[in-house]
Design a protein around this motif. Structure first.
Motif, PDB file in Angstrom:
ATOM      1  N   ASN A  55       0.850  -1.216  -0.044  1.00 21.71           N
ATOM      2  CA  ASN A  55      -0.062  -0.085   0.109  1.00 21.71           C
ATOM      3  C   ASN A  55       0.796   1.111   0.049  1.00 21.71           C
ATOM      4  OD1 ASN A  55      -2.755  -0.771   0.434  1.00 21.71           O
ATOM      5  ND2 ASN A  55      -1.756  -2.170   1.979  1.00 21.71           N
ATOM      6  N   VAL A 107      -2.580   2.062   7.441  1.00 20.06           N
ATOM      7  CA  VAL A 107      -2.884   0.521   6.709  1.00 20.06           C
ATOM      8  C   VAL A 107      -2.793  -0.581   8.042  1.00 20.06           C
ATOM      9  CG1 VAL A 107      -2.529   1.138   4.435  1.00 20.06           C
ATOM     10  CG2 VAL A 107      -0.508   0.091   5.942  1.00 20.06           C
ATOM     11  N   PRO A 153      -8.204   2.101   0.809  1.00 22.75           N
ATOM     12  CA  PRO A 153      -7.316   2.820   1.373  1.00 22.75           C
ATOM     13  C   PRO A 153      -6.738   3.848   0.619  1.00 22.75           C
ATOM     14  CG  PRO A 153      -7.117   0.361   1.236  1.00 22.75           C
ATOM     15  CD  PRO A 153      -8.124   0.570   0.482  1.00 22.75           C
ATOM     16  N   ASN A 182     -10.949   9.745   4.319  1.00 23.61           N
ATOM     17  CA  ASN A 182      -9.385   9.517   4.316  1.00 23.61           C
ATOM     18  C   ASN A 182      -8.782  10.752   4.592  1.00 23.61           C
ATOM     19  OD1 ASN A 182      -8.465   6.712   3.462  1.00 23.61           O
ATOM     20  ND2 ASN A 182     -10.314   7.011   2.293  1.00 23.61           N
TER      21      ASN A 182
END
Length: 151
Positions: A22, A79, A96, A103
């Motif tokens: 990620n 994450v 994500p 976010n």
């Protein structure tokens, strides 16, 4: 969380995999600092902390402040906390690093921790306020769940 009170914990290898997947493909420059961050919520659990949001806040704070990676520690913390909560029945974000208000607020919360404006407890309270019960676990969550440590 299960009625038995058991909580699942991520391993160092799992957090490294989350970072590579990620954030970016790199190993931690300070592996002992990442390992320290990983065991910190386990120690809190050992001493009586059973709230998964508090444990996620501790995990994220330690990853951010220990600075085990050259770059991306706040993203690694996000994450890791999200997956920790997912393997324990909750989720923080649907996608994500998506471009949405959740976010953006998570980003600001992690900056607040990095700049010592927020504590792990503040972060945990925020996580608790936005987390949603995890419906159906994805294949990725199932993999992390099957390889996690249970205490």
């Amino acid at each position: 969380m299960s009625s038995s009170g058991l909580i699942r914990f991520l391993t160092t290898a799992q957090i490294m995999r989350l970072y590579e997947t990620n954030v970016k493909r790199a190993n931690p420059t300070q592996l002992p600092l990442l390992e320290s961050a990983v065991v910190s919520p386990q120690h809190h659990k050992h001493y009586g902390q059973d709230d998964v949001f508090q444990l996620a806040g501790v995990l994220a704070q330690k990853i951010i402040l220990n600075h085990a990676y050259q770059d991306g520690n706040k993203r690694a913390a996000l994450v890791a906390a999200d997956m920790f909560l997912k393997i324990n029945g909750y989720q923080l974000q649907e996608k994500p690093f998506g471009r949405d208000s959740v976010n953006e607020e998570l980003k600001r919360a992690h900056i607040a921790v990095a700049t010592s404006q927020w504590t792990a407890e503040d972060l945990a309270e925020y996580y608790s306020s936005i987390a949603k019960p995890l419906g159906r676990a994805t294949a990725e969550v199932e993999r992390y769940l099957s390889q996690s440590e249970q205490l």
